[in-house]
Each structure stands twice: as C-alpha cells, then as structure tokens.
Scaffold this active site. Structure first.
Site, PDB file in Angstrom:
ATOM      1  N   ARG A   1       1.005  -1.333   0.005  1.00 15.60           N
ATOM      2  CA  ARG A   1      -0.011  -0.043  -0.113  1.00 15.60           C
ATOM      3  C   ARG A   1       0.863   1.115  -0.042  1.00 15.60           C
ATOM      4  NH1 ARG A   1      -4.075  -0.263   4.891  1.00 15.60           N
ATOM      5  NH2 ARG A   1      -4.754   1.551   4.018  1.00 15.60           N
TER       6      ARG A   1
ATOM      7  N   HIS B   1      -6.266   8.262  12.038  1.00 18.83           N
ATOM      8  CA  HIS B   1      -5.912   6.924  11.868  1.00 18.83           C
ATOM      9  C   HIS B   1      -4.664   6.837  11.768  1.00 18.83           C
ATOM     10  CE1 HIS B   1     -10.525   5.939  10.974  1.00 18.83           C
ATOM     11  NE2 HIS B   1     -10.156   6.254  12.073  1.00 18.83           N
TER      12      HIS B   1
ATOM     13  N   CYS C   1      18.375  -0.618  23.754  1.00 20.46           N
ATOM     14  CA  CYS C   1      18.861  -1.211  22.577  1.00 20.46           C
ATOM     15  C   CYS C   1      18.191  -0.963  21.222  1.00 20.46           C
ATOM     16  CB  CYS C   1      18.887  -3.056  23.088  1.00 20.46           C
ATOM     17  SG  CYS C   1      17.287  -3.626  23.076  1.00 20.46           S
TER      18      CYS C   1
ATOM     19  N   GLY D   1     -16.414  11.877   1.043  1.00 16.14           N
ATOM     20  CA  GLY D   1     -15.773  10.691   0.881  1.00 16.14           C
ATOM     21  C   GLY D   1     -15.665   9.536   1.764  1.00 16.14           C
TER      22      GLY D   1
HETATM   23  N1  APR Z   1     -15.861  11.260  -4.147  1.00 19.47           N
HETATM   24  C1  APR Z   1     -16.441  11.258  -2.983  1.00 19.47           C
HETATM   25  N2  APR Z   1     -16.669  10.149  -2.203  1.00 19.47           N
HETATM   26  C2  APR Z   1     -16.478   8.917  -3.009  1.00 19.47           C
HETATM   27  C3  APR Z   1     -15.674   8.901  -4.274  1.00 19.47           C
HETATM   28  C4  APR Z   1     -15.490  10.176  -4.860  1.00 19.47           C
HETATM   29  N3  APR Z   1     -14.791  10.073  -6.162  1.00 19.47           N
HETATM   30  N4  APR Z   1     -15.602   7.697  -4.613  1.00 19.47           N
HETATM   31  C5  APR Z   1     -16.198   6.989  -3.618  1.00 19.47           C
HETATM   32  N5  APR Z   1     -16.449   7.566  -2.496  1.00 19.47           N
HETATM   33  C6  APR Z   1     -17.214   7.332  -1.232  1.00 19.47           C
HETATM   34  C7  APR Z   1     -17.848   6.047  -1.364  1.00 19.47           C
HETATM   35  O1  APR Z   1     -19.272   6.088  -1.736  1.00 19.47           O
HETATM   36  C8  APR Z   1     -17.975   5.683   0.280  1.00 19.47           C
HETATM   37  O2  APR Z   1     -19.099   6.136   0.807  1.00 19.47           O
HETATM   38  O3  APR Z   1     -16.128   7.206  -0.347  1.00 19.47           O
HETATM   39  C9  APR Z   1     -16.493   6.194   0.794  1.00 19.47           C
HETATM   40  C10 APR Z   1     -15.512   5.527   1.060  1.00 19.47           C
HETATM   41  O4  APR Z   1     -15.843   4.821   2.565  1.00 19.47           O
HETATM   42  P1  APR Z   1     -15.054   3.592   2.986  1.00 19.47           P
HETATM   43  O5  APR Z   1     -14.638   2.920   1.771  1.00 19.47           O
HETATM   44  O6  APR Z   1     -15.866   3.120   4.186  1.00 19.47           O
HETATM   45  O7  APR Z   1     -13.872   4.573   3.690  1.00 19.47           O
HETATM   46  P2  APR Z   1     -13.769   5.327   4.880  1.00 19.47           P
HETATM   47  O8  APR Z   1     -15.214   5.702   5.141  1.00 19.47           O
HETATM   48  O9  APR Z   1     -12.676   6.217   4.858  1.00 19.47           O
HETATM   49  O10 APR Z   1     -13.540   4.151   6.204  1.00 19.47           O
HETATM   50  C11 APR Z   1     -13.219   4.938   7.443  1.00 19.47           C
HETATM   51  O11 APR Z   1     -12.546   2.633   8.142  1.00 19.47           O
HETATM   52  O12 APR Z   1     -11.301   0.783   7.493  1.00 19.47           O
HETATM   53  C12 APR Z   1     -11.463   1.870   8.416  1.00 19.47           C
HETATM   54  O13 APR Z   1      -9.458   2.807   8.899  1.00 19.47           O
HETATM   55  C13 APR Z   1     -10.237   2.692   7.830  1.00 19.47           C
HETATM   56  O14 APR Z   1     -10.154   5.156   7.853  1.00 19.47           O
HETATM   57  C14 APR Z   1     -10.948   4.020   7.393  1.00 19.47           C
HETATM   58  C15 APR Z   1     -12.259   3.996   8.024  1.00 19.47           C
END
Ligand code: APR
Length: 246
Positions: free
Chosen positions: A71, A121, A136, A190
């Site tokens: 990553r 995070h 150490c 997002g």
């Molecule tokens: N613009 C805006 N939003 C977007 C876009 C975009 N171009 N593309 C995707 N998304 C949205 C998706 O619809 C979704 O709701 O971004 C969101 C991503 O959600 P997650 O994948 O759940 O990520 P996140 O909310 O940041 O997760 C929170 O969970 O796994 C843990 O620690 C990890 O920080 C992370 C936390």
C-alpha cells in the site's frame, strides 16, 4: 429537499469556521482504492481481521508488513487530486478558517500542502516500535520482505496506522473534537460514516448547531442528519465549493 451546490457554496462563503472530515473517497480519484466500495475496496479482497489488527501482526508479521509495504508503494506512485489541492488552497487563502480532519493514512492531504491535517488514523508512511522501545532499540535492521526489528531484543517495527480495536491518537482526537465543537459548517467528504469515533464527529457538529453537508456519490450513514447531500465526486465538487469566486 436538501440544499443544492450553489446554496452550499454560499454557506461556505458565509461560514466562520469550517471543518472538513474526509475519508477514503477523497483519494479515490487519485487511484487509491477505498475500503468498502464493493468492487475495488481493499477489504473486499482481504479480511480486515487478517491484516489490520495488532493480534494479526503478532501472528503473522511478514504477511501484514508486506501488505502495508504494497500500500505504501502504491500511494507513493499516485498524486493528490483536485479535491486535495482545493482544500489546501482554501486553507492557505483563509488562514485559521478551516480545520481538516482525515481518516486517511495515505498522506495525500499532507502532500497537497495541508501539513496541519488532523490524522485520526495515523499514517501509512511512518513506522513505530511494536513494543515500548528499550535502550537497545536504536537501530533496526531491514530484512527483505520481513518487518525491521531490533537485532538485540527482537522488537518489531510496525506501521504507524491505527488498527481495529486500538485507540485513536489522543491529541488528534482532542483536536478534532475541539474543531467540531467550534465549527458552524462541516463538510463530510468521501466517507461511508461507518467507523467511530470519526463518524461521530458529524453527529456532534449537527448537535451543536453546525450545518452538515455530505459530499458523496453514494448514500451514507450521515445523510439522515445532513442539511445537504451533494451526490458528487469530491475532485469536482470541492473545487466548485472552495475556489475563490472567479
Ligand atoms: N468522491 C467522494 N466520495 C467517494 C468517491 C469520490 N470520487 N468515490 C467513492 N466515494 C465514497 C464511497 O461512496 C464511500 O461512501 O467514499 C466512501 C468510502 O468509504 P469507505 O471505503 O468506508 O472508507 P472510509 O469511510 O474512509 O473508512 C473509514 O474505516 O477501514 C477503516 O481505518 C479505515 O479510515 C478507514 C475507515
């Protein structure tokens, strides 16, 4: 009927203190897969309990380390997008008027110029010792594919991210809560709003009377308390909302 993008832009212009809470979606347009998007999400391909917990790391340090190294390499190859850049430009042009709180560990806000981003995070690009370092534990040896360790006591280095079940960095959380208590507008961009305490900040902003705006192409857990839900992608919506009126 919630407010549209023109109204939200007016809210931004009249706001005294804006908090922006971001999640993985803000980095999606840079090419960084989100966690939960069904098709590309990291978790769709991995079991979070396998990789993102201290117990998983102690059980299989090489596998977890390798995943974080992959990553780290991937985010090193991508660039901040127009959404990251618009946030950083706004913060520069309006000192003290915006607080950025991010759940992201990819470092793209910081690379866009927002060094004071509140990183709830942690960071993918920093390591720390797994156990409390002893005298150490000064040097650590890099071993191909294996996590670095102290040659004397075997203490391992670990990714500087917050794993499931771990507490958030107390200073970052306190700063996020303070900014949330003081803001009159929160942009929630997002994030699916599924992970606490980060998601709870949107509800706290709403409870103290701030306007809450969700920017997300999909529905989220925050929508029900939002004053506006802009079903847009962040890299186009944020420049519209934040760029100085031309
Ligand atoms: N613009 C805006 N939003 C977007 C876009 C975009 N171009 N593309 C995707 N998304 C949205 C998706 O619809 C979704 O709701 O971004 C969101 C991503 O959600 P997650 O994948 O759940 O990520 P996140 O909310 O940041 O997760 C929170 O969970 O796994 C843990 O620690 C990890 O920080 C992370 C936390």
């Amino acid at each position: 009927m919630t407010a549209g993008r023109d109204t939200v832009r007016a809210w931004v212009n009249e706001a005294r203190h804006i908090v922006v809470l971001t999640g993985a979606g803000v980095s999606a347009e840079s090419g960084v897969p989100t966690f939960r998007d069904a098709l590309t999400g990291f978790w769709a391909r991995f079991d979070p309990q396998e990789l993102a917990t201290e117990a998983a790391y102690r059980a299989n340090p090489a596998q977890v380390w390798r995943w974080y190294q992959e990553r780290r390499a991937m985010v090193g190859k991508v660039q901040p997008n127009a959404g990251h850049l618009a946030l950083a430009a706004y913060a520069r042009q309006n000192p003290g008027r915006m607080s950025l709180i991010t759940q992201n560990v990819d470092g793209l806000h910081q690379r866009a110029g927002q060094a004071d981003a509140i990183a709830l995070h942690g960071s993918l690009v920093q390591d720390r010792w797994l156990d409390a370092p002893r005298n150490c534990c000064e040097e650590h040896e890099l071993q191909d594919g294996q996590p670095p360790l102290c040659a004397t006591c075997g203490n391992l280095r670990r990714p500087g991210v917050v794993w499931f079940g771990e507490n958030l960095p107390a200073e970052a959380l306190a700063a996020a809560e303070q900014a949330t208590a003081e803001c009159d507008l929160m942009l929630v961009v997002g994030t699916s709003g599924q992970v606490y305490p980060a998601a709870g900040l949107a509800f706290a902003a709403h409870q103290q009377g701030a306007r809450v705006v969700v920017i997300n192409p999909e529905t989220t857990e925050i929508d029900r308390i939002a004053d506006a839900c802009l079903r847009e992608r962040s890299a186009t919506c944020l420049p519209f909302l934040l760029m100085e009126s031309v």
